[in-house]
Design an enzyme around this catalytic site. Sequence first.
Site, mmCIF file in Angstrom:
data_model
loop_
_atom_site.group_PDB
_atom_site.id
_atom_site.type_symbol
_atom_site.label_atom_id
_atom_site.label_comp_id
_atom_site.label_asym_id
_atom_site.label_seq_id
_atom_site.Cartn_x
_atom_site.Cartn_y
_atom_site.Cartn_z
ATOM 1 N N ASP A 329 1.001 -1.091 0.037
ATOM 2 C CA ASP A 329 -0.015 -0.055 0.083
ATOM 3 C C ASP A 329 0.852 1.178 0.127
ATOM 4 O O ASP A 329 2.144 1.176 0.183
ATOM 5 C CB ASP A 329 -0.918 -0.068 1.308
ATOM 6 C CG ASP A 329 -2.186 0.532 0.780
ATOM 7 O OD1 ASP A 329 -2.138 1.598 -0.005
ATOM 8 O OD2 ASP A 329 -3.002 0.628 1.737
ATOM 9 N N GLU A 530 -10.475 7.019 4.663
ATOM 10 C CA GLU A 530 -9.195 6.506 5.396
ATOM 11 C C GLU A 530 -9.292 7.240 6.774
ATOM 12 O O GLU A 530 -10.275 7.445 7.320
ATOM 13 C CB GLU A 530 -7.916 6.844 4.719
ATOM 14 C CG GLU A 530 -7.633 6.005 3.230
ATOM 15 C CD GLU A 530 -6.438 5.828 2.902
ATOM 16 O OE1 GLU A 530 -5.649 5.544 3.555
ATOM 17 O OE2 GLU A 530 -6.301 5.930 1.685
#
Length: 842
Positions: A329, A530
């Site tokens: 990621d 997020e």
Amino acid sequence: MERAVLASVRRLRCAPTVLAVVLAGVLGGSCWAASATVHPDQWPRATWPLPSDAALEQRVAALMAKMSVEEKVGQLIQADILSVTPDDVRHYHLGAILAGGNSKPKGALTATVAQWQALSESFYRAAMEPQPGHAAIPLLFGIDAVHGHNNAVGATLFPQNSALGATNDPELIRQIGAATAAEVRATGINWSFAPTLAVPQDVRWGRSYEGYSQDPRRVAEYAGAMVEGLQGKVGTPQFLDGEHVVASAKHFLGDGGTVNGKDQGDAQISEAALRDVHAAGYPPAIDAGVQTVMASFSSWNGQKMHGNHALLTDVLKQRMDFQGFVVGDWNAHGQIAGCSNDDCPASFNAGMDMLMAPDSWRGLYEHTLAEVNAGTIPMSRLDDAVARILRVKFRAGLFEAGAPSTQPIVRHAGDVVGSPAHRAIARRAVRESLVLLKNNHGVLPLDPRKHILVAGDSADSVPRQSGGWTLNWQGTGLKSSDFPGAQTIGAGIVEQVTAAGGHAEIEAEGHYTRKPDVAVVVFGEDPYAEFQGDLPNLLYRPGDDHDLALIRRLRAEGIPVVAVFLSGRPLWMNREINAADAFVAGWLPGSEGGGVADVLLRTRDGRVANDFHGTLAYAWPSTAVVGQGRPQFALGYGLRYTDHASLPPLPENSGIHGEQIPVGNYLERGKPVHGYVFTLVGAQGHGVPADVSRASTPDGGLSMSGLDFKAQEDARQFSWRDAGGELAVNAHAPLDLDRETNGDVLLVTTLRVDALPAQDAWIGMGCGTGCQGRVAVGKQLATLGVGSWVRVGVPLKCFRAAGADMHRIEQPFTLGAGKGSTLAIARVALGTETDQVIECAK
């Protein structure tokens, strides 16, 4: 499966969990000792569905025999389109690129289908350009297509995953995956970072809406269906053909189980809970042939996933027989002990095959190459990673696909992106996802021949009904006109009511000229993504009751109210539920708002064409304290029109006391928020408190006075009689802002320039004695004009580049200016919405 889950719950630490409440009917289980020890033989097996392929292995071996070490290392690197050029791809032979949430062609704020096609074309041609002694290898181009092709203007936006979980319809999930894949391929992109297989256990987590359910059984049911939708079904001609994409199951592992729901945090849970709850979706995804798995930012009992050999290699690759490749990621490898964003051999050695290094790719390439040559990364590990990546590229037909401009689906993109067929699937998903929590007095369904008022700040807003990961990372700063072909919830109601002979009007504040027969109030969370969506508790808009006031006012005027709550997760809404006659969990439905009208309204002749279908995939809380009390509405709850029982009044004690301030806010209404101290510091270093409306430094060089912005004295004006004075917000304890810095978060100051003669202002962050990062802002502030309020954002990366240690920020905001300067400030907070972004020093 339930027996295994319950066993896991009983071994969780001494803390209440959502799963424990839902499945075990208790507030936790017995205590256990935290350990990161893995027992691979206790994990489930999966079956890689693709048979051994000698021809494929020969192609991989033949290609690798022609590759230099430099070319092999290049395949391991993924760079972001804002930090890499086609020339870079040509020179470094990179294996992949990506478009992050805020990354668009040529740095634009949004991007059209044609712009994505042109970008993918340019990178393809760079990768495939013939070069002496070099074998051309096509790029994988990845993008977060997480609720449709959500980065392309005009694409179909499906409901977010938390909404899809409520449909309990795996076949619908498969259709959504196929439609998404087609729209992505139509723009020349071949890899989607989906599906998310997180099993969120604490919805304070800002990524909860990316998870289908807190129930691992639902996630497991959906995993294979979405993979097959995106990639096609193994064994059929459609598998990885020109209308499908490479999928990526994410985030391995435990991202939905972190302490307090902290994004990128630590899942302090037993191995059994990690296995039976959080890994539930991975065997079905592997059984369906998922080609890539993305590792998680998070940790398990203190060990970062990007460096966990036991889970990445021993469990995922060996026990579960995953034969695709593991991708990282966004710079997550840099969080491993001993690593940085541009140097992390430990991650490759743990089992990572490709690292996502959006802006650090060049340094990572150089360090990785040196470490391979030095033997720090064994050649066998390099070859294994490269072979895994090449197999995926061969299976996906990328060597034969040709340039995007030659592919039929790209050439006919106008018939694919946002097509009526895809929008019909999305509209069906909206209908099936709605969950009816209350319907007292049978107020629903509504008669479309009546006079209906549609109110609320989400009534006529495609951005608000779509949420984060929509045209940009946070889904903010957008307007409905940015979504051609989409329909708001209010517009959908007006359309159907008008067609039936009734009258409907949209008025966000709930005002009307003629008293309506009923009001539909559409309201909900602001978009986020997020960690920007992480919450300290389950309160909805703490300190802001304007939605509740609207519902109560309309009810007081004798108007029945149907509340449609748009959110990515369940929140404590007892007051709003009590105030409304009917309450609908609308989740984040996406572009097809008409699907809400399909369910709320009867047909013209009085029939119910679409009853409520959805049931809760997340339990609804009874208080705003996570884990306190039993759920208000249990997992699986959802009324139908045939259910006539009235809901009695719910308790209105949230369980939360004291003023609630959003995380990442430092100054609000000109004053420091709880937990911070605001001071004026003179040129000699002597400070005075600035938590009052009027103050000045001992030397008189810097003074402060109250100022009206939107309300009485909700801002402060600062005047520099002499140079050297500065403002400083001090934290009671050091802040770790590394994860925010790693993203695209900015320090946003709402300010007004009244005088700036020397253009020498700066904004900074402090990290202890002799540690600070200052960014010059004077020249850019001078261009804003005098007397206008603007939101000025400084990327946190700029402070790091200027010397700040973002792991230990003691002063999250400092500001100084030259003699004769006068500035006014109302608010300072972390965020992504700005009017002006300050560029980092070159």
